[in-house]
Write an enzyme that holds these catalytic residues in place. Structure first.
Site, mmCIF file in Angstrom:
data_model
loop_
_atom_site.group_PDB
_atom_site.id
_atom_site.type_symbol
_atom_site.label_atom_id
_atom_site.label_comp_id
_atom_site.label_asym_id
_atom_site.label_seq_id
_atom_site.Cartn_x
_atom_site.Cartn_y
_atom_site.Cartn_z
ATOM 1 N N ARG A 50 0.860 -1.190 0.000
ATOM 2 C CA ARG A 50 0.000 0.000 0.000
ATOM 3 C C ARG A 50 0.897 1.241 0.000
ATOM 4 O O ARG A 50 1.306 1.738 1.045
ATOM 5 C CB ARG A 50 -0.924 0.005 1.225
ATOM 6 C CG ARG A 50 -1.863 1.210 1.286
ATOM 7 C CD ARG A 50 -2.734 1.146 2.536
ATOM 8 N NE ARG A 50 -3.605 2.303 2.643
ATOM 9 C CZ ARG A 50 -3.242 3.468 3.204
ATOM 10 N NH1 ARG A 50 -2.034 3.603 3.744
ATOM 11 N NH2 ARG A 50 -4.085 4.480 3.256
ATOM 12 N N SER A 123 -12.868 -3.482 1.619
ATOM 13 C CA SER A 123 -13.022 -2.836 2.922
ATOM 14 C C SER A 123 -14.496 -2.577 3.201
ATOM 15 O O SER A 123 -15.220 -2.089 2.321
ATOM 16 C CB SER A 123 -12.255 -1.502 2.955
ATOM 17 O OG SER A 123 -10.872 -1.720 2.819
ATOM 18 N N LYS A 153 -4.030 6.230 7.997
ATOM 19 C CA LYS A 153 -4.781 6.711 6.840
ATOM 20 C C LYS A 153 -5.139 8.175 7.052
ATOM 21 O O LYS A 153 -5.468 8.584 8.160
ATOM 22 C CB LYS A 153 -6.050 5.876 6.638
ATOM 23 C CG LYS A 153 -5.765 4.447 6.200
ATOM 24 C CD LYS A 153 -7.039 3.743 5.795
ATOM 25 C CE LYS A 153 -6.758 2.358 5.249
ATOM 26 N NZ LYS A 153 -7.995 1.675 4.808
#
Length: 221
Positions: A50, A123, A153
């Site tokens: 990611r 998600s 995040k």
């Protein structure tokens, strides 16, 4: 899919390495590769690449090169390599899977594109989101959270708590579930008891002073 791969699921990119003593801002890729190999040796069961956010790499060529290096490491340790959201790069690298959020590529479209050649993780942050694709075989597992407050995040969804996992199970959600979001080692047993098949972590592993001990504790719960 084999749900055991979700047991200790590392999610990380170069942006998650900035705090480490060996971090070199001119070459952050090396820090991630070193940390990933330590985690693989310690026993993580899955890795999601990611590379996202303010401090991540922006050059597509550098991102692809780093993704390939991470994938090579995962293959050496026989650990699935999952790509976050980047469908084209996932296909180019023949990744083991791709993980998307609610605002990313729609999973119906994604499933058509990859034709069953890789896993799809989605998600979910609400029961309704989970119910929407519970019967859709194109989605292999759900990433559930954030369970707790997370700083990994930039724009996280609302915190849902451990009870979210048990609610999903009580309401008939039968897909493999991996809990994510601010999870500490000591919280793993409660999440597994609630019905999670594993935990996905960023900071708990990337910021660990002893990465091997941390991963072994997660796996021992």
């Amino acid at each position: 899919m084999d749900k055991s791969i979700l047991r200790c699921y590392l999610v990380a990119g170069t942006q998650d390495c900035r705090h480490l003593p060996q971090y070199d801002a001119s070459q952050p890729q090396q820090t991630l590769l070193e940390r990933l190999e330590q985690a693989l040796k310690a026993g993580i069961t899955c890795y999601q690449f990611r590379e996202k956010g303010q401090f991540s790499l922006q050059d597509p060529q550098k991102i692809e090169q780093l993704a390939r290096q991470c994938q090579d490491l995962c293959q050496q340790y026989n650990v699935p390599f999952i790509m976050n959201n980047d469908v084209q790069l996932a296909k180019k690298l023949h990744a083991d899977g791709i993980h998307v959020g609610q605002k990313d590529t729609p999973v119906e479209q994604l499933a058509q594109q990859i034709e069953g050649k890789m896993l799809i993780g989605l998600s979910v942050n609400t029961l309704q989101q989970a119910q929407r694709h519970n019967a859709f075989l194109g989605v292999n597992y759900y990433g559930c959270g954030p369970i707790f407050t997370t700083f990994s995040k930039e724009d996280p969804s609302p915190v849902v708590g451990i009870h979210f996992i048990s609610t999903l199970r009580q309401q008939g959600i039968n897909k493999p579930l991996v809990a994510i979001g601010g999870i500490k080692t000591e919280q793993v047993p409660a999440l597994l008891q609630a019905g999670a098949d594993g935990v996905a972590v960023i900071s708990n592993i990337m910021q660990a002073e002893d990465i091997t001990a941390t991963i072994q504790k997660i796996l021992a719960k």
